[in-house]
Design an enzyme around this catalytic site. Structure first.
Site, PDB file in Angstrom:
ATOM      1  N   HIS A 126      30.068  28.577  28.989  1.00 35.04           N
ATOM      2  CA  HIS A 126      31.377  28.972  29.012  1.00 35.04           C
ATOM      3  C   HIS A 126      32.241  27.711  29.900  1.00 35.04           C
ATOM      4  CE1 HIS A 126      35.444  30.808  29.030  1.00 35.04           C
ATOM      5  NE2 HIS A 126      35.097  31.338  27.902  1.00 35.04           N
ATOM      6  N   ASP A 202      26.462  34.468  34.644  1.00 39.66           N
ATOM      7  CA  ASP A 202      27.803  34.656  34.093  1.00 39.66           C
ATOM      8  C   ASP A 202      27.234  35.973  33.110  1.00 39.66           C
ATOM      9  OD1 ASP A 202      29.684  35.220  32.166  1.00 39.66           O
ATOM     10  OD2 ASP A 202      29.697  32.969  31.674  1.00 39.66           O
ATOM     11  N   GLN A 205      28.979  38.074  28.220  1.00 41.15           N
ATOM     12  CA  GLN A 205      28.319  38.494  26.943  1.00 41.15           C
ATOM     13  C   GLN A 205      27.331  39.486  26.936  1.00 41.15           C
ATOM     14  OE1 GLN A 205      30.030  37.448  24.314  1.00 41.15           O
ATOM     15  NE2 GLN A 205      31.763  36.183  25.260  1.00 41.15           N
ATOM     16  N   LYS A 228      35.771  42.963  27.418  1.00 43.63           N
ATOM     17  CA  LYS A 228      34.561  42.649  26.567  1.00 43.63           C
ATOM     18  C   LYS A 228      33.844  44.011  26.267  1.00 43.63           C
ATOM     19  CE  LYS A 228      34.348  38.014  27.257  1.00 43.63           C
ATOM     20  NZ  LYS A 228      35.272  37.376  26.476  1.00 43.63           N
ATOM     21  N   CYS A 370      35.641  27.880  23.971  1.00 48.16           N
ATOM     22  CA  CYS A 370      35.761  27.554  25.452  1.00 48.16           C
ATOM     23  C   CYS A 370      34.268  27.046  25.935  1.00 48.16           C
ATOM     24  CB  CYS A 370      35.990  28.782  26.466  1.00 48.16           C
ATOM     25  SG  CYS A 370      37.733  29.233  26.213  1.00 48.16           S
TER      26      CYS A 370
END
Lengths: 413, 148
Positions: A126, A202, A205, A228, A370
Site C-alpha cells: 500500500h 503492515d 488487512q 478496518k 492506494c
C-alpha cells in the site's frame, strides 16, 4: 449458507447499518478492506463513554479523569492481548496505520538509515508502506529494493536472500489489500533477521481477519488500523518491540510525550506516552477496545474459517458463472488468501462496474486502492474490488454475481 | 437496469467503444497529462495549434466510459475551432457539469455556444462522483492550451 461456527444471521443483526435498506433492498457491503461497518456494541460503548465517562486522560486527579484513563489504558491492554504483544507499552496509539508506519520511518528510519542503506519492500505494498520510504530516499538517499510477485500474485521469494543481503529494513504487508494474498509473515521476519534487517509488518488487512501473534511472527514493528476491524476511524496502532521503541526519538512533540520541559530542552516520557503527543482520540480508543472484545468473542480463528468459506464460494461461483469473462487477481488457493478480490470483468472499466453494481446496492471499491505500483505491474489503471468480512455470507456473493450480469446488459455483452 | 439510462446514453457508450481522435502528436506539440488521483484514470491531450486555431487534437490515456467518451466528444468539438471558442466551450461544458467559475459563481449557459452531442453527458450531474470523470479531459485540454 455458511457452515462455520459463526451465526451469520445473528452477527448481521448486530450491525445497524446492514439493516438499512436502499430502494427497498438491503445493502450488500463489500468494501470492508476499505473500511468495515461497526457493530452496536462499539457504537454503544463509545456513546456511553461520551455520556458518562468522558474526561481527559493521564493528567487530572479527579475520579472522572481516572475512569477515563482506565478506559483508555484498558483498551491498550485489550489490544496487547489481541496481537499477543509481550508488554502493554509496546502498543502505541496513532491516528491511523499510515501514521504508525510514518512514525517508524521518521523516527527509527531517520535515526538509523544513512545514504546507501537498503530498505526492502514488496510489489504489493500500500502507498502507506511505500511513500514514507520514498521520502527517506529523497531526504537521505536510502535505496529501495522490491520483492517481485509470482504470476498468481504471491510474493516471489526466490531472490529474497539476495534482496535482503545488506538490507537494514524489510517492510512488507501481511495481506495485500488488492490481491488478498496472505504472506508468510513468520518466514519473512526470520529472513529479515537472518540478514540483519528489521522486520516491519503492515497488518492492516490481516489483523481484522486472522489470529495475530506478533511474538510468534518475530515482528519488530507492526501497524494496523481500528476502522478496518469494526472499530472507529481516527485511531491506529503501532506495535513495536520495547527495546526498539525505547531507543527511538519521539515522532511528534508536545503534551503528554514529555517527562520535563525546560527553556533549554526536554526529556521524553516513558513508553508508550513518548509516542502519543497531544490529546489522543480517547473515545475512539475506547471504541477500539470494544471492537477487540467483539472480535475476540466471535473468535479470530472462526472469522478466518468463515472467510475461507466465502473466498472458496466466491472463486467457485464467479468462475463458474463467468468463466474467462472475469479475471480474479491474486491466488486461487484460499490457504494463502483472504476474502478480498480485485476483479476485471468483460472489459468494463471498474468505475462503470462499481456504478452499475451500486444499482443493486452492491458496494465495491473502484480505483487503484492506494497501490499504484501494483496496478502498473498488473497492467491496469484500476480494479473493482469486492472485499468480504465476518458479516458477509454466500448470498452476498450471489448478489454480486447477479449484479455483474446486469452490468453486461448495459455495456452490451 | 433502470436508473442508469441517464448516465449511460447510447452516444456515450458509442464514444467509449470507438473513441475519436485517439493517438498522439510528436513533440513539440503542446501536451498535457491529467490524472484522476481517486481512481488512477489518466487522459493525455496533444494539440496542434496554428494561427490561434486548434487544427488537430489527439487524445490518449485510459479510464472509465464517462472520462473517455467525454474526452472523445471534446476532441471532436474543439478540432478546427479558434482558441477563444474552445475556451468558451470549456466554460459552457463546466457550467453543464455544475462546476462554478473561479469566483465560485454558477456559470450561466452562453446561448452562443452549443454542446451538441455532449448534452448527453448532462446525466452525469446526478452522480457527483462521476463529474470528475467527465471533466478530466477538459481540464487536461486547458493545461495543454496553457503551453500554446
Amino acid at each position: 449458507m455458511t457452515t462455520t461456527a459463526l451465526d451469520l444471521a445473528a452477527i448481521k443483526q448486530q450491525f445497524p447499518l446492514l439493516q438499512r435498506e436502499v430502494n427497498g433492498a438491503p445493502l450488500v457491503y463489500l468494501d470492508s478492506a476499505n473500511t468495515s461497518q461497526k457493530p452496536s456494541v462499539v457504537i454503544d460503548t463509545m456513546t456511553a463513554f461520551l455520556r458518562n465517562s468522558y474526561a481527559p486522560i493521564n493528567r487530572s486527579a479527579y475520579q472522572l479523569a481516572s475512569e477515563a484513563t482506565d478506559a483508555y489504558e484498558g483498551a491498550r491492554t485489550k489490544v496487547q492481548h489481541f496481537i499477543n504483544a509481550r508488554r502493554v507499552h509496546e502498543v502505541v496509539f496513532t491516528k491511523n496505520a499510515t501514521e504508525a508506519l510514518n512514525l517508524v520511518a521518521h523516527s527509527w528510519g531517520r535515526t538509523n538509515l544513512r545514504e546507501g542503506d537498503v530498505v526492502v519492500l514488496t510489489h504489493m505494498e500500500h502507498h502507506a508502506n511505500i511513500v514514507p520510504w520514498h521520502m527517506l530516499v529523497a531526504e537521505r538517499g536510502i535505496v529501495l529494493r522490491w520483492v517481485p510477485l509470482t504470476a498468481d500474485g504471491q510474493l516471489d521469494l526466490t531472490t529474497l536472500p539476495q534482496l535482503l543481503d545488506g538490507a537494514k529494513v524489510f517492510s512488507f504487508t501481511a495481506m495485500s489489500n488488492v490481491l488478498g494474498s496472505i504472506t508468510p509473515v513468520q518466514q519473512l521476519c526470520a529472513a529479515a533477521h537472518a540478514a540483519g534487517a528489521l522486520a516491519i509488518v503492515d497488518g492492516c488487512q490481516y489483523v481484522p481477519h486472522n489470529v495475530t501473534d506478533v511474538q510468534a511472527w518475530g515482528a519488530d514493528f507492526m501497524a494496523f488500523s481500528s476502522h478496518k476491524m469494526c472499530g472507529p476511524s481516527g485511531v491506529g496502532v503501532l506495535y513495536g518491540r520495547e527495546a526498539l521503541l525505547d531507543a527511538m526519538p519521539p515522532f511528534l512533540g508536545g503534551g503528554n510525550m514529555i517527562a520535563d520541559v525546560r527553556l533549554d530542552g526536554f526529556t521524553t516520557a516513558e513508553l508508550p506516552a513518548k509516542f502519543e503527543a497531544g490529546t489522543p482520540p480517547i473515545t475512539e480508543v475506547v471504541g477500539l477496545g470494544a471492537a477487540v472484545d467483539f472480535l475476540t468473542g466471535l473468535g479470530m480463528a472462526n472469522i478466518r474459517e468463515h472467510e475461507i468459506e466465502i473466498a472458496d464460494y466466491a472463486l467457485r461461483t464467479l468462475t463458474e458463472r463467468f468463466g474467462d469473462d472475469i479475471t480474479l487477481h491474486g491466488p486461487t488457493d484460499t490457504s494463502v488468501r483472504g476474502s478480498t478480490f480485485s476483479l476485471a470483468f468483460r472489459g468494463i472499466h471498474p468505475h462503470d462496474l462499481s456504478q452499475v453494481l451500486d444499482q443493486k446496492n452492491v458496494c465495491v471499491r473502484a480505483g487503484h486502492h492506494c497501490a499504484k505500483p501494483l496496478m502498473r505491474l498488473l497492467g491496469v489503471s484500476a480494479t473493482a474490488r469486492a472485499s468480504f468480512y465476518l458479516y458477509n455470507d454466500t448470498d452476498d456473493v450471489d448478489t454480486l454475481a447477479d449484479a455483474l450480469d446486469g452490468a453486461s446488459a448495459i455495456f452490451g455483452f | 437496469m433502470p436508473g442508469l439510462e441517464d448516465l449511460y446514453r447510447e452516444i456515450i457508450l458509442d464514444h467509449h467503444r470507438n473513441p475519436r481522435n485517439r493517438g498522439e502528436l510528436p513533440p513539440p506539440a503542446p501536451h498535457a497529462i491529467g490524472h484522476n488521483p481517486l481512481c488512477g484514470d489518466e487522459i493525455e491531450v496533444y494539440l496542434q495549434v496554428e494561427n490561434g486555431r486548434v487544427v488537430d487534437i489527439k487524445v490518449g490515456g485510459q479510464g472509465c466510459s464517462i472520462s473517455q467518451s467525454s474526452a472523445s466528444m471534446m476532441s471532436q468539438a474543439v478540432k478546427g475551432k479558434p482558441i477563444a471558442e474552445v475556451q468558451a466551450l470549456v466554460r459552457r461544458f463546466k457550467g453543464m457539469m455544475s462546476i462554478p467559475d473561479a469566483d465560485g459563481n454558477a456559470i450561466e449557459p452562453d446561448p452562443a455556444v452549443t454542446l451538441g452531442d455532449m448534452e448527453a453527458l448532462q446525466g452525469v450531474v446526478k452522480y457527483p462522483v462521476r463529474i470528475k470523470c467527465a471533466i478530466l479531459g477538459w481540464n487536461t485540454l486547458l493545461e495543454a492550451l496553457e503551453q500554446v
